[in-house]
Design a protein around this motif. Structure first.
Motif, PDB file in Angstrom:
ATOM      1  N   GLY A 278       0.798  -1.225   0.000  1.00  0.00           N
ATOM      2  CA  GLY A 278       0.000   0.000   0.000  1.00  0.00           C
ATOM      3  C   GLY A 278       0.827   1.269   0.000  1.00  0.00           C
ATOM      4  N   VAL A 279       2.140   1.122  -0.229  1.00  0.00           N
ATOM      5  CA  VAL A 279       3.001   2.303  -0.375  1.00  0.00           C
ATOM      6  C   VAL A 279       2.970   2.692  -1.855  1.00  0.00           C
ATOM      7  CG1 VAL A 279       5.351   3.194  -0.166  1.00  0.00           C
ATOM      8  CG2 VAL A 279       4.465   1.575   1.537  1.00  0.00           C
ATOM      9  N   GLN A 280       2.753   3.965  -2.112  1.00  0.00           N
ATOM     10  CA  GLN A 280       2.530   4.413  -3.490  1.00  0.00           C
ATOM     11  C   GLN A 280       3.845   4.799  -4.171  1.00  0.00           C
ATOM     12  OE1 GLN A 280      -0.355   7.533  -3.438  1.00  0.00           O
ATOM     13  NE2 GLN A 280      -0.275   7.882  -5.648  1.00  0.00           N
ATOM     14  N   CYS A 299       4.080   7.352   1.574  1.00  0.00           N
ATOM     15  CA  CYS A 299       3.883   6.430   2.701  1.00  0.00           C
ATOM     16  C   CYS A 299       2.390   6.315   3.031  1.00  0.00           C
ATOM     17  CB  CYS A 299       4.646   6.934   3.927  1.00  0.00           C
ATOM     18  SG  CYS A 299       6.421   7.100   3.650  1.00  0.00           S
ATOM     19  N   ARG A 300       2.088   5.438   3.990  1.00  0.00           N
ATOM     20  CA  ARG A 300       0.671   5.188   4.300  1.00  0.00           C
ATOM     21  C   ARG A 300       0.123   6.147   5.349  1.00  0.00           C
ATOM     22  NH1 ARG A 300       1.978  -1.144   4.969  1.00  0.00           N
ATOM     23  NH2 ARG A 300       3.569  -0.117   6.261  1.00  0.00           N
ATOM     24  N   SER A 301       1.000   6.880   6.016  1.00  0.00           N
ATOM     25  CA  SER A 301       0.537   7.855   7.010  1.00  0.00           C
ATOM     26  C   SER A 301       1.665   8.849   7.286  1.00  0.00           C
ATOM     27  CB  SER A 301       0.166   7.145   8.314  1.00  0.00           C
ATOM     28  OG  SER A 301       1.343   6.618   8.923  1.00  0.00           O
ATOM     29  N   GLU A 304       4.203   7.243   9.625  1.00  0.00           N
ATOM     30  CA  GLU A 304       5.119   6.329   8.923  1.00  0.00           C
ATOM     31  C   GLU A 304       6.207   7.122   8.195  1.00  0.00           C
ATOM     32  OE1 GLU A 304       3.664   2.656   6.827  1.00  0.00           O
ATOM     33  OE2 GLU A 304       4.278   3.803   5.062  1.00  0.00           O
ATOM     34  N   ARG A 305       5.796   8.211   7.537  1.00  0.00           N
ATOM     35  CA  ARG A 305       6.787   9.015   6.817  1.00  0.00           C
ATOM     36  C   ARG A 305       7.804   9.618   7.783  1.00  0.00           C
ATOM     37  NH1 ARG A 305       5.421  14.476   3.567  1.00  0.00           N
ATOM     38  NH2 ARG A 305       5.251  15.282   5.692  1.00  0.00           N
ATOM     39  N   HIS A 346      -3.120  14.248   1.491  1.00  0.00           N
ATOM     40  CA  HIS A 346      -2.435  12.947   1.531  1.00  0.00           C
ATOM     41  C   HIS A 346      -0.973  13.098   1.091  1.00  0.00           C
ATOM     42  CE1 HIS A 346      -1.424   8.763   0.630  1.00  0.00           C
ATOM     43  NE2 HIS A 346      -1.202   9.109  -0.633  1.00  0.00           N
ATOM     44  N   CYS A 350       2.289  12.427   3.336  1.00  0.00           N
ATOM     45  CA  CYS A 350       2.868  11.095   3.094  1.00  0.00           C
ATOM     46  C   CYS A 350       4.005  11.030   2.078  1.00  0.00           C
ATOM     47  CB  CYS A 350       1.768  10.129   2.656  1.00  0.00           C
ATOM     48  SG  CYS A 350       0.448   9.976   3.882  1.00  0.00           S
ATOM     49  N   TYR A 376      10.575  -1.259   5.770  1.00  0.00           N
ATOM     50  CA  TYR A 376       9.262  -1.885   5.523  1.00  0.00           C
ATOM     51  C   TYR A 376       9.258  -3.386   5.823  1.00  0.00           C
ATOM     52  CZ  TYR A 376       7.108   2.353   3.850  1.00  0.00           C
ATOM     53  OH  TYR A 376       6.565   3.617   3.799  1.00  0.00           O
TER      54      TYR A 376
END
Length: 378
Positions: A278-280, A299-301, A304-305, A346, A350, A376
């Motif tokens: 789910g990491v873009q 990142c997802r949040s 997390e970043r 977002h 992220c 990760y």
């Protein structure tokens, strides 16, 4: 702890920059529009198919020229993404415009063309798409909506040199376009920029605005017998010393671009497994090309970043995050109409940009990749 620090960016010298600067100095013509400026103009007009270009001291100046050329007035509305650099709105805010921010897309930080129509009012004058990371916005629907409503399109192509949309160079599609040659870009001159003029009705006036509102360019071409103050304007033209530096870069554009694209591709291939978590990763739509300007992951949040950046910095790797959504900025929050722009938020929270520059070695790049994959894996 690694001894060698991996910076986010390192300006690249192709080899002839200082020699050409010396040539410019010795020529005795070091103010604007000297021989190197002319060479740079010819390069863009002949190699990349621009109708007319004018070097400027920055991309910000090119955008300010665009706002003057469009005769933006107090109360006019200009539509642009919220996820962009402050130069994009500032150019129009200086003329009294009200900025109407559009959201990004789920696929990438570019403005969502599907939202534009609903934002148009009788006061709308222009749409300013920003080609984020050098990846083209979907220009056909943007140009179509502009045509339907009689609006101007200014491409913010700051990051988009040598990138294409359906085979057309970015910056040749809108009525006007602005480029950056800042030291963080692919092709650099320290500071520097360029206005591309794709609509002939703006060509003559662009020269006048750039030359402090005088018809000096016409005078030097022998079209008028004296020059005077004929319009509003400012001093937007760079010294020929800056153009000399830029020319050394343009001569080596293919080499610089090949290296940057290879680095980009290596990141993409190595980090591809993150997409399953789910990491873009950056996506290049089929209508666009990749110019190797920037490699990012989303990142997802925010948490997390923050942790990822901390971990990388602990290993002497220096990634950076990017824009802060302008619709929530201290300067514009109360001027914004209150619409939520979730994708812009977002990317603000992220997105992280990875080191990417010509001299990034394979060993250094692999260190960056390994550190991210390890983060990760836990």
């Amino acid at each position: 702890m690694h001894s060698t620090n991996i910076p986010f960016n390192k300006p690249y010298l192709s080899g002839n920059e200082t020699r050409y600067i010396e040539e410019a100095v010795l020529s005795g013509k070091i103010s604007g529009d000297g021989m190197f400026t002319k060479r740079c103009h010819q390069f863009f007009e002949q190699q990349l198919g621009f109708q007319k270009v004018l070097l400027t001291t920055s991309c910000t100046d090119a955008l300010e020229m665009a706002a003057l050329l469009l005769d933006i007035q107090p109360g006019d509305e200009v539509i642009m993404p919220a996820y962009t650099f402050v130069s994009t709105p500032n150019a129009f805010v200086l003329r009294g415009a009200h900025i109407v921010f559009a959201d990004s897309t789920a696929e990438n930080p570019n403005m969502d063309p599907a939202q534009i129509e609903a934002l148009i009012t009788p006061r709308t004058r222009a749409i300013v798409p920003v080609h984020y990371a050098g990846i083209a916005c979907d220009m056909d629907p943007i140009m179509a909506v502009a045509e339907r409503h009689g609006l101007f399109v200014v491409e913010d192509a700051a990051q988009a040199i040598d990138s294409f949309y359906k085979g057309r160079a970015l910056g040749t599609i809108g009525h006007l376009a602005a480029f950056s040659f800042h030291e963080t870009k692919n092709i650099i001159s320290g500071e520097g920029g360029m206005l591309a003029i794709n609509d002939a009705r703006f060509a003559g006036r662009a020269e006048i605005i750039r030359e402090k509102g005088t018809n000096r360019s016409s005078f030097f071409r022998g079209e008028v017998d004296k020059y005077g103050w004929v319009d509003q304007g400012s001093s937007f033209l760079p010294s020929d010393i800056i153009a000399a530096f830029l020319w050394a870069q343009l001569e080596n554009m293919q080499d610089i671009q090949a290296k940057r694209k290879a680095l980009w591709q290596h990141y993409y291939d190595a980090l591809a497994p993150l997409a399953e978590l789910g990491v873009q990763l950056p996506q290049v739509p089929d209508y666009a090309t990749n110019n190797g300007h920037m490699f990012y992951v989303a990142c997802r949040s925010l948490d997390e970043r923050t942790r990822l950046i901390e971990q990388l910095k602990g290993q002497a790797i220096n990634p950076v995050f990017h824009y802060l959504s302008l619709h929530t900025s201290p300067f514009y929050a109360e001027k914004h109409d209150g619409r939520a722009l979730p994708w812009s938020d977002h990317y603000t929270d992220c997105l992280i940009r990875l080191p990417l520059y010509y001299e990034l070695s394979e060993e250094q790049q692999n260190r960056v990749i390994k550190a991210i994959l390890e983060f990760y894996a836990h």
